[in-house]
Design an enzyme around this catalytic site. Structure first.
Site, PDB file in Angstrom:
ATOM      1  N   GLN A   1       0.823  -1.211   0.000  1.00 36.97           N
ATOM      2  CA  GLN A   1       0.000   0.000   0.000  1.00 36.97           C
ATOM      3  C   GLN A   1       0.850   1.251   0.000  1.00 36.97           C
ATOM      4  O   GLN A   1       0.522   2.237  -0.657  1.00 36.97           O
ATOM      5  CB  GLN A   1      -0.935   0.040   1.236  1.00 36.97           C
ATOM      6  CG  GLN A   1      -2.179  -0.773   1.057  1.00 36.97           C
ATOM      7  CD  GLN A   1      -2.866  -0.461  -0.235  1.00 36.97           C
ATOM      8  OE1 GLN A   1      -3.369   0.636  -0.420  1.00 36.97           O
ATOM      9  NE2 GLN A   1      -2.866  -1.394  -1.158  1.00 36.97           N
TER      10      GLN A   1
ATOM     11  N   HIS B   1       1.809   3.122  -3.181  1.00 36.25           N
ATOM     12  CA  HIS B   1       0.769   3.792  -3.986  1.00 36.25           C
ATOM     13  C   HIS B   1       0.914   5.306  -3.972  1.00 36.25           C
ATOM     14  O   HIS B   1       0.708   5.977  -4.973  1.00 36.25           O
ATOM     15  CB  HIS B   1      -0.625   3.486  -3.423  1.00 36.25           C
ATOM     16  CG  HIS B   1      -1.311   2.353  -4.115  1.00 36.25           C
ATOM     17  ND1 HIS B   1      -1.546   2.340  -5.456  1.00 36.25           N
ATOM     18  CD2 HIS B   1      -1.834   1.202  -3.651  1.00 36.25           C
ATOM     19  CE1 HIS B   1      -2.174   1.213  -5.790  1.00 36.25           C
ATOM     20  NE2 HIS B   1      -2.348   0.499  -4.708  1.00 36.25           N
TER      21      HIS B   1
ATOM     22  N   GLU C   1      -9.769   0.280   4.993  1.00 34.93           N
ATOM     23  CA  GLU C   1     -10.159  -0.131   3.642  1.00 34.93           C
ATOM     24  C   GLU C   1      -9.820  -1.619   3.431  1.00 34.93           C
ATOM     25  O   GLU C   1     -10.679  -2.406   3.071  1.00 34.93           O
ATOM     26  CB  GLU C   1      -9.384   0.747   2.656  1.00 34.93           C
ATOM     27  CG  GLU C   1      -9.712   0.518   1.209  1.00 34.93           C
ATOM     28  CD  GLU C   1      -8.785   1.283   0.283  1.00 34.93           C
ATOM     29  OE1 GLU C   1      -7.729   1.776   0.731  1.00 34.93           O
ATOM     30  OE2 GLU C   1      -9.116   1.374  -0.927  1.00 34.93           O
ATOM     31  N   HIS C   2      -8.566  -1.976   3.667  1.00 36.60           N
ATOM     32  CA  HIS C   2      -8.113  -3.368   3.555  1.00 36.60           C
ATOM     33  C   HIS C   2      -7.682  -3.853   4.931  1.00 36.60           C
ATOM     34  O   HIS C   2      -6.890  -3.178   5.594  1.00 36.60           O
ATOM     35  CB  HIS C   2      -6.889  -3.487   2.640  1.00 36.60           C
ATOM     36  CG  HIS C   2      -7.069  -2.891   1.282  1.00 36.60           C
ATOM     37  ND1 HIS C   2      -6.677  -1.610   0.966  1.00 36.60           N
ATOM     38  CD2 HIS C   2      -7.588  -3.411   0.139  1.00 36.60           C
ATOM     39  CE1 HIS C   2      -6.947  -1.370  -0.311  1.00 36.60           C
ATOM     40  NE2 HIS C   2      -7.510  -2.436  -0.839  1.00 36.60           N
TER      41      HIS C   2
ATOM     42  N   ASP D   1      -6.578  -7.290  -4.946  1.00 33.05           N
ATOM     43  CA  ASP D   1      -6.495  -6.117  -5.820  1.00 33.05           C
ATOM     44  C   ASP D   1      -6.717  -6.484  -7.276  1.00 33.05           C
ATOM     45  O   ASP D   1      -7.257  -5.703  -8.058  1.00 33.05           O
ATOM     46  CB  ASP D   1      -5.105  -5.474  -5.708  1.00 33.05           C
ATOM     47  CG  ASP D   1      -4.908  -4.731  -4.405  1.00 33.05           C
ATOM     48  OD1 ASP D   1      -5.916  -4.446  -3.734  1.00 33.05           O
ATOM     49  OD2 ASP D   1      -3.738  -4.445  -4.061  1.00 33.05           O
TER      50      ASP D   1
ATOM     51  N   HIS E   1     -54.277  15.064   2.958  1.00 33.48           N
ATOM     52  CA  HIS E   1     -53.917  13.642   3.015  1.00 33.48           C
ATOM     53  C   HIS E   1     -55.134  12.818   3.451  1.00 33.48           C
ATOM     54  O   HIS E   1     -55.439  11.775   2.872  1.00 33.48           O
ATOM     55  CB  HIS E   1     -52.774  13.412   4.011  1.00 33.48           C
ATOM     56  CG  HIS E   1     -51.413  13.742   3.476  1.00 33.48           C
ATOM     57  ND1 HIS E   1     -51.044  15.009   3.119  1.00 33.48           N
ATOM     58  CD2 HIS E   1     -50.318  12.953   3.244  1.00 33.48           C
ATOM     59  CE1 HIS E   1     -49.792  14.998   2.700  1.00 33.48           C
ATOM     60  NE2 HIS E   1     -49.321  13.758   2.759  1.00 33.48           N
TER      61      HIS E   1
END
Lengths: 429, 429
Positions: B254, B257, B322-323, B356, B415
């Site tokens: 990660q 990235h 996230e992961h 991934d 109504h």
């Protein structure tokens, strides 16, 4: 008087044009309120209650004694109605609960997806002139069915420092965990960031004025939100066999909500179009909220005449209404053609009000054409999914070269390495 | 060097602190671009392609000849990988398809909920230095499985006016309908509002830089969007039995990235914590993207040491990553305790890279702690629900007094009238 159009002469943009945005000064006010609540918590909430609601609040949390008193003073007939409605809503939403799944088709590989309820949900209930216990039921019960363990409700107190007892009874019936006396943007800020007494929640749902809506937009990301609701809308799709008085009454049930509400009739019958136009003029003056209905019908109402029923359904799909009444001979026969609508009321005997209060489906629905891509509030809004995957060392080994190659082609060497390193060093099989 | 913390000494706020917002000047640039695209359509897109990508574009739409050429030039081994990955992703997402339901438990009453695919979806694929065919598969296949009839992809062309052939091959494999050469905020504007050649879609998905993300925020409401992704995150939950070199490699997958990516290790083993800290220092200098990984690890990395495994899982649930890799002896034994995570990688042999690219679950996942309330991209993002209800005249009649009473108590006379009028006038039974 409501305006008449021919569908074939309208461009889609003319059928649509609905959008709301906060004005700049609203944004600034809301930014200020959020900052105050984050800095000073409960004290800020009490000051705003005095300033905006004229309410002196000692304890922000509603006590069990206040809830008991609310039940004791309820009309038993209405309490029974409330409980029947709650049971219907719960029964409908139970069908929305999804199952986890697992895939185990290849040796050494397990893939799956599991649902987990959101831990804490916040429900905002507006105060002001009218009390809407139906909204309490519709926003709380899906959270309860989803398995949310803490459902926190906020609503402004009246000048007497008390919450409307009908709201309290609805909240307790629906299964709220805690109720706090705070409203407006400050309530949203409190739910998003927490204060000394109000817990920070993971998601905030519920309707509100432009300050509430703007605050929800601002805190989105920190917490989840349900949707930003625009003005209410009804589209009645009616054929020539309909009673114009009933159609007009249904259109007015939305028109009385709000001057910006949009009541629209789509029909393949020019005769019905004219009859409904005339009937609206008869019924509007009879309404207690005639001024609001008048503005809604004249400014935002439309009657669209189409050459046939299928064209009429095409118009419905372009408009993508919040509420769609299908007042035709065989409503189930055209259900499949209806692609974009929040809630669909099938047949001549199903006025929207039936769904607003009682039948079971949710009344918190996508507005402003967002039914093209979004859905009624429901159990899905109070759960989240997690995927999971398991491979044995052998199963990973079989595909390791492909994954390493894929990663290198994306220029991500460390991704490749995280796979290959497991076959370079066997000390930890 | 990565920083070490003791869980019991951290406040939740210190564990979290992740948030991204566009700066004011980005907002202004994006507002300008959206206005230009709305006003001038294709011409504006071509001008921006020249200005931002240095690409002279004659035809915005990618031709079938370009796609055929891309396939012809593909490495057969990689094409096979791409097809296997696509098959895995499709097979996983097929399990996400929900069924309509109907409730018919009371005489004269039918309630239900139906799913309809979104009609048109837009998929944004970034260009720039790296091409990510995996993102094309992950964003397009769920739409295809959902039944979206028109899947429109946009991606910027290179200086030669062409789209990366690997992206084209992935798009065709996944089932894209049309591909257009445009990127950035202008592509988002084109997908939201349409141009002479690009159709307006109902929902836009896909990652992008801060301009793309800001544009998505701006057009939200007009169209749906998937999510605003923050920097990528991995949390490795590891016990003392793990190989520190594997754990470090996974954290770095990660970290490479993005300087803002957040690699976190949570462990109950102080020895593993120290060993991983040292191992990161060994591996970082070996990476082609060492500078990025170094910044990510030193500025946004963390190792959190907990007193036991259950405390460690508590930390994971607060972080809501996230992961999440669960590198422990019996990963399925703790799966139920994991409440907040986008995708969960179970066991010591399941590096995130497996998910991934290849295994099947989606890699577009909630970041910045939003896994507390939101979910991986999936089929649900490309369908919407509509509820429907049908009552016979008799069934409505039985509950009409309750509904009218409920409506009157909410102060909504019209109504109530929409129900009672059906029993005043019997001309249209």
């Amino acid at each position: 008087m409501i305006k008449l159009y021919n569908f074939d002469e309208l461009r889609p943009e003319e059928i649509l044009n609905r959008d709301i945005r906060a004005e700049k000064n609203v944004e600034d006010v809301v930014d200020g309120i959020i900052a105050e609540v984050r800095a000073r918590g409960d004290e800020a909430l009490k000051e705003y209650a005095l300033k905006f609601d004229g309410a002196k609040i000692d304890d922000l949390q509603v006590t069990q004694a206040e809830i008991d008193e609310a039940f004791a003073n309820m009309d038993p007939y209405f309490l029974e109605t409330l409980r029947e409605a709650a049971a219907n809503i719960e029964s409908f939403h139970r069908q929305q609960v999804h199952k986890n799944f697992v895939i185990n088709e290849k040796p050494g590989i397990v893939l799956g997806q599991k649902y987990t309820p959101i831990e804490k949900a916040g429900v905002y209930v507006p105060g002001g002139t009218a009390a809407y216990p139906s909204t309490v039921l519709m926003d709380v019960i899906p959270a309860k069915v989803a398995g949310v363990s803490e459902i926190v409700m906020t609503t402004p107190a009246g000048k007497d420092g008390r919450v409307n007892p009908v709201i309290l009874a609805a909240a307790a019936t629906a299964g709220v965990t805690k109720i706090f006396k705070t409203g407006g943007a400050q309530a949203v800020a409190a739910l998003a960031y927490g204060t000394q007494t109000i817990p920070a929640v993971d998601k905030i749902v519920g309707p509100g004025n432009i300050y509430v809506a703007t605050a929800k937009r601002k805190v989105f990301g920190k917490v989840g939100i349900d949707m930003i609701a625009g003005p209410s809308e009804i589209l009645v799709l009616a054929d020539g066999g309909c009673n114009p008085a009933w159609v007009a009454a249904d259109l007015l049930s939305q028109a009385e909500h709000d001057k910006l509400a949009s009541p629209v009739l789509v029909t393949d019958s020019p005769a019905l179009a004219r009859a409904v136009q005339a009937e609206l003029e008869v019924q509007i003056p009879q309404l207690p909220r005639a001024a609001i209905a008048r503005a809604s019908v004249d400014d935002n109402g439309k009657i669209i005449v189409c050459t046939d029923l299928h064209k009429a359904i095409e118009a419905c799909n372009i408009i993508a209404p919040e509420h769609l009444e299908v007042c035709v001979e065989n409503p189930f026969g055209v259900l499949n053609e209806i692609k974009n609508a929040g809630s669909i009321f099938l047949g001549r005997n199903v006025p929207e009000a039936l769904g607003d209060y009682f039948a079971g489906p949710n009344h918190t629905l996508p507005t402003s054409g967002t039914a093209r891509f979004s859905s009624p509030l429901g159990v899905d809004d109070f759960v989240k999914k997690s995927s999971f995957l398991y491979y044995t060392r052998e199963a990973l080994g079989e595909v390791a070269p492909r994954i390493a190659d894929f990663a290198e082609r994306e220029g991500l060497h460390a991704h490749a390495k995280s796979v290959t390193i497991r076959y370079e060093d066997n000390s930890n099989e």
